[in-house]
Motif scaffolding. Sequence first.
Motif, short mmCIF file in Angstrom:
data_model
loop_
_atom_site.label_atom_id
_atom_site.label_comp_id
_atom_site.label_asym_id
_atom_site.label_seq_id
_atom_site.Cartn_x
_atom_site.Cartn_y
_atom_site.Cartn_z
N SER A 48 67.44 63.52 -25.63
CA SER A 48 67.78 62.21 -26.37
C SER A 48 67.75 62.44 -27.67
N GLU B 76 60.87 52.47 -25.87
CA GLU B 76 61.70 52.12 -24.84
C GLU B 76 61.70 51.11 -23.97
N ALA B 135 71.54 55.07 -24.89
CA ALA B 135 70.96 55.18 -23.83
C ALA B 135 71.69 55.57 -22.56
N GLU B 138 73.12 58.49 -22.58
CA GLU B 138 72.61 59.80 -22.44
C GLU B 138 71.99 59.98 -21.22
N ASP B 140 70.42 57.68 -19.24
CA ASP B 140 69.25 56.76 -18.97
C ASP B 140 69.61 55.71 -17.84
N ARG B 142 68.33 53.41 -16.32
CA ARG B 142 67.48 52.12 -16.39
C ARG B 142 68.48 51.18 -17.55
#
Lengths: 227, 227
Positions: A48, B76, B135, B138, B140, B142
């Motif tokens: 990240s 985050e 995010a 990347e 993620d 969530r």
Amino acid sequence: MSEISPRRRVDDHNEELRAADGRVPGRRGRATRQRLLACTRDMLTSTSYRDVKVIDIAREAGTSPATFYQYFADVEAATLVVAEEMAQHGQHLRVIITEGSWAEGEAMATALDLVDAFLAFWDDHRSVLRVVDLATDEGDGRFQKIRVRLLNDITTALADVVREAQKGHRIPTVIDPMAEAGVLVAMLAHTATHQYGFEFWGIRTAKLRQSMARHVSWGVTGIIPPD
Amino acid sequence: MSEISPRRRVDDHNEELRAADGRVPGRRGRATRQRLLACTRDMLTSTSYRDVKVIDIAREAGTSPATFYQYFADVEAATLVVAEEMAQHGQHLRVIITEGSWAEGEAMATALDLVDAFLAFWDDHRSVLRVVDLATDEGDGRFQKIRVRLLNDITTALADVVREAQKGHRIPTVIDPMAEAGVLVAMLAHTATHQYGFEFWGIRTAKLRQSMARHVSWGVTGIIPPD
DNA sequence: GCCAGAATCTGACGGCGTGTCAGGGATTGT
DNA sequence: ACAATCCCTGACACGCCGTCAGATTCTGGC
């Protein structure tokens, strides 16, 4: 302390490269720099953005953090160079637009070529592109410049096609060619970035490709593509 | 050590909130949490995502870093909550699509409403949205979930309009309604994100707005908008 | 109003990454 | 072989992270 060397000749690459202390790096130094850049690129794809650390890049490159700082001010500076290299590689997208035919009956095929090239390019460089997007959006002028260099050629090339269609009265003159082209590029860029996200929620890439090409084709020629 | 309290009643909000040690926060605690969230939001707008530090959020909120960790695992986690709140506020965009008229002669006006609402919403939440985008990209899950919650309603609403047009044979059935809607949303989202960038290189927002609305209108109805 | 007990906050600390030196290897030309 | 030059790194001061134990503030019962 150390005076700036009067020798400023650079018989090597295009740019005048400088290490932190003002030296002009030699062969070994340039090799190390390249190794650091490659590792930066790798870290960017595997980690990240928030968590890309100088110490990790250095370790990966088999060197020490201090060496990293010899060549780059921080992670962002290295990323900037990586992004610049990427932008160079993007120039071929323009050619598809200028060389391809936008005549009736052929425009859709050219548009599909463009879409495919876009998706492939974004896929190859996704990790760098997302950082460029973020930094641009945060107002970082250096990344914005790179983003423009990459997209501007494509946008102006598409805008030229729009202008041509306007001459043939197939697109109303109230449409601004650059705005129209910009919107199409935005569509391509965003869809390419989130390609995987679409797949994830059940939309096949083949179908996206078709819808995008249809919009590109219609947007720049004003001709509704055959089914 | 500390056993989980058997009292699990939450007669307060919708969710079961827990502090780091398993407590259910009372009034003061919730107020502090909210203060920290607000400051997280502020830091996100004023600072590059990479540089948002817990210590800064805490200082801004007039408390200590340790308190921050009482309520959130890291920056985050707090960002995630901020993003969730934002997604809630985005639901009104759907209404414009479902309530508006997509009949010939009216579709362009509805499309313009949608574009305007999009631009305004993105402008209000740009700093959070760019982190969500990053995010998500990347990987993620969530953040991706939040992004989907925000965009999926809009996408399915547009897809419904496309299906309607397909019944009337104005859009070829080879087009996948969800793909078409997804592409249009991508266009709206990306243009909205980089609105300022366009302005910067000479494209007026009014012109972007027009091109976008044209594509939305044509894309979902199959009818070429009047000039 | 006072006090016990619960809720909330924070000072202090070990750990790790940053960024900067001065000094010590490696490489090159002669 | 021996400078001269180039390049690298150990060591350090600093700052943020994340976690405790214990101090502080609130709350309800009397």
